[in-house]
Scaffold this motif. Sequence first.
Motif, PDB file in Angstrom:
ATOM      1  N   GLN A  36       1.452  32.856 -23.240  1.00  0.00           N
ATOM      2  CA  GLN A  36       1.582  31.868 -22.160  1.00  0.00           C
ATOM      3  C   GLN A  36       3.047  31.655 -21.788  1.00  0.00           C
ATOM      4  O   GLN A  36       3.395  31.608 -20.603  1.00  0.00           O
ATOM      5  N   ARG A  37       3.911  31.565 -22.804  1.00  0.00           N
ATOM      6  CA  ARG A  37       5.336  31.353 -22.530  1.00  0.00           C
ATOM      7  C   ARG A  37       5.953  32.563 -21.853  1.00  0.00           C
ATOM      8  O   ARG A  37       6.776  32.436 -20.956  1.00  0.00           O
ATOM      9  N   VAL A  40       5.003  32.463 -18.286  1.00  0.00           N
ATOM     10  CA  VAL A  40       5.800  31.498 -17.529  1.00  0.00           C
ATOM     11  C   VAL A  40       7.168  32.080 -17.203  1.00  0.00           C
ATOM     12  O   VAL A  40       7.639  31.985 -16.067  1.00  0.00           O
ATOM     13  N   ILE A  59       7.046  25.658 -10.793  1.00  0.00           N
ATOM     14  CA  ILE A  59       7.053  26.097 -12.195  1.00  0.00           C
ATOM     15  C   ILE A  59       7.836  25.123 -13.063  1.00  0.00           C
ATOM     16  O   ILE A  59       7.414  24.765 -14.169  1.00  0.00           O
ATOM     17  N   ASN A  62       5.584  21.856 -13.331  1.00  0.00           N
ATOM     18  CA  ASN A  62       4.299  21.955 -14.030  1.00  0.00           C
ATOM     19  C   ASN A  62       4.396  22.662 -15.378  1.00  0.00           C
ATOM     20  O   ASN A  62       3.853  22.179 -16.381  1.00  0.00           O
ATOM     21  N   ASP A  63       5.043  23.796 -15.419  1.00  0.00           N
ATOM     22  CA  ASP A  63       5.073  24.596 -16.647  1.00  0.00           C
ATOM     23  C   ASP A  63       6.191  24.197 -17.605  1.00  0.00           C
ATOM     24  O   ASP A  63       6.055  24.366 -18.819  1.00  0.00           O
ATOM     25  N   ASN A  65       7.568  21.095 -17.551  1.00  0.00           N
ATOM     26  CA  ASN A  65       7.560  19.631 -17.646  1.00  0.00           C
ATOM     27  C   ASN A  65       8.841  19.011 -17.093  1.00  0.00           C
ATOM     28  O   ASN A  65       9.385  18.056 -17.657  1.00  0.00           O
TER      29      ASN A  65
END
Length: 478
Positions: A36-37, A40, A59, A62-63, A65
Motif C-alpha cells: 500500500q505504501r 502511494v 494524495i 487522503n493518503d 493525512n
Amino acid sequence: MAQFRPAGLSDEDSDSDDYGFYEKPPKSYFHTQQNQRKTVENKLQDAIINGNLKEVEIIVLNDLNDNVNLKLDSGWTTLMHACFHAQDRIVEFLLNKGADANLHADSVTPIMATCSNSSANNDAIYSIITNLLDRNCILNIGDKYGQTPLMRAISSGRVAVVQKLLEKDVNIEMRDQQGWTALFWAVHHNQPEILEMLIAHGARLTEVDRSSRTPSDIALSHDYQNIIEIMNKHLKIDDTEETNKNVYLNQLRSWYDYYPGVKTGEKLDYEGEIPNLLYGMNCERLGPLIDSSTIDLRTFLLMEEDDMIKLGIDMPFERQRLKYGLRNFHLRGWKLNAVAGLYARKVDSYSVLDCLTTLGTHLQQIYVLEATLQYTLREYIKIQNQIKFEPPDSPLIIKMKNAAKKMLTNINSVRREIKNMRSVLTRISKSNPQPADLIRAKSTQEIAMGYITDALVVCSLVIFAYHARGYITNILKK
C-alpha cells in the motif's frame, strides 16, 4: 514445556495454527501494508512527474493525512520528489503547507535534489531555488560524498542558480571527499562562465586535491583549451600581484610595525595576524565578520563556541572548523629555529633595526605563548574532574605531563634567546648611531635653547670680528 511441531508439517505451511503461541500476525499483513505504501509513493511520483498539482493535493490530504513532511519508503519526502522533478508549482504548494526545506534523506536535502536536475527548464529550477532560499534552506552543507548544492548546480550547468548562491555568500572553498572545491567542479565540467564567476568571488586557483592535482592539471587532462586560457590569464595576474607584494614586504619598514599599538600607547593587539590564521584554517570567509568585531589576537586564540555565536558565526560546521583550527594552532610544536634570532645568525655586526625587528618578533611569540598557556589552563579546568580519578600512571596523566614539559622547553628557549639578545644589544649599543626613526621631535624648551645658543654664537662671532678688525688696523698703521 517445549513445543514441538507434529510430524509432516513445516514452517512454510500456511495452515499452521501456532500463531497464537508465538503471537505473530498473519504474514500477509506486512506485505499488504508495504504494498500500500509503495502504491502511494508510486502514485505520488506519477502525479509529480506529470505536474498534476490537483492529484498531489488529494494524495497528501487522503493518503498522507495532510502530513507533507512524512518520509515515504524511499526515505524521500514529497517535497524532495517535487524538487528533483523540478515541479515549481507543486514545490510552492508544499512549502506553503509547511514542508521543511531542510528535511533530508541519506544526507540529500531538497536544494541538492533541485540542483542535481540537469534537464529541466532553467526558469523552473531558478523559481524552486528562490523559494527554498526564502525558507532559509542550508547552503553550506555537503552530502555523504561532500558535494554541496553549489557543486551540484555547477555540474548541472545552472549559471543563474550559481550566481544566486554566490549572492547568498555561499562558502566556495568547501571540499568534497576527493578534495575538490567548487572551482575544481567548474573546471572538470567545462563551465567557463561559472569559472569566471568563482574567480571574481575570490576562489583559490592553486589549491590541490587529495591526489595533489591542481585545477589546471584537471583542465589539461581534459584538454579544455578555453578553461586553460582562463586559468593561465588569472594565474599570471596573481603572480604579478604576489611579486609586487613581496617587493613591498622586502622594503625597509619602520621598527614600529613590529610593535603594534606602541605609538598610541595601547596594548599590543596583533589583530593583523588574524586573517593569516583564518586562511590557514580554511576559514577566511569569516574574515570580514571577525574584522568588524575589532577583537585582538589573544581574544581570537581563546574563542569558545559561545563567543563565536555572539560574533555571528551561525553555521555549526564553521564553528567546529574554527575550534579545530584553534586547537591545532595551540598544539603545534615550536623548535628553537622558530624563536632563534640574531644569536643564531652568527655574524659579526648587527644594525639596531635588526635588533628591534628580532625583539619585536620574540615579543609576538611570547604573546602567543601566553595565550596558549591560558588555553591549556582552561582546557585543564574543563577535564580536571576526569583527571581527579585517574591513577598517576594513566596514559592521560603521562600525556599531559609530556605536553607540559614540551611547553616549558619552548618557554625556556624564548628566555634563552632573550638573554642572548640582551648581551648582543649591550655589545653593539656603543658602536651604532641612533636610527633616524628613533630621533624624537624637539620640545619647545629645546627649540628655545637652540635659538639662544645660536644667538650667543652669532654675538661671539661679531665681537671676535670687531676685535680682529682693530688688531689688523693697528698692524697696518705701524
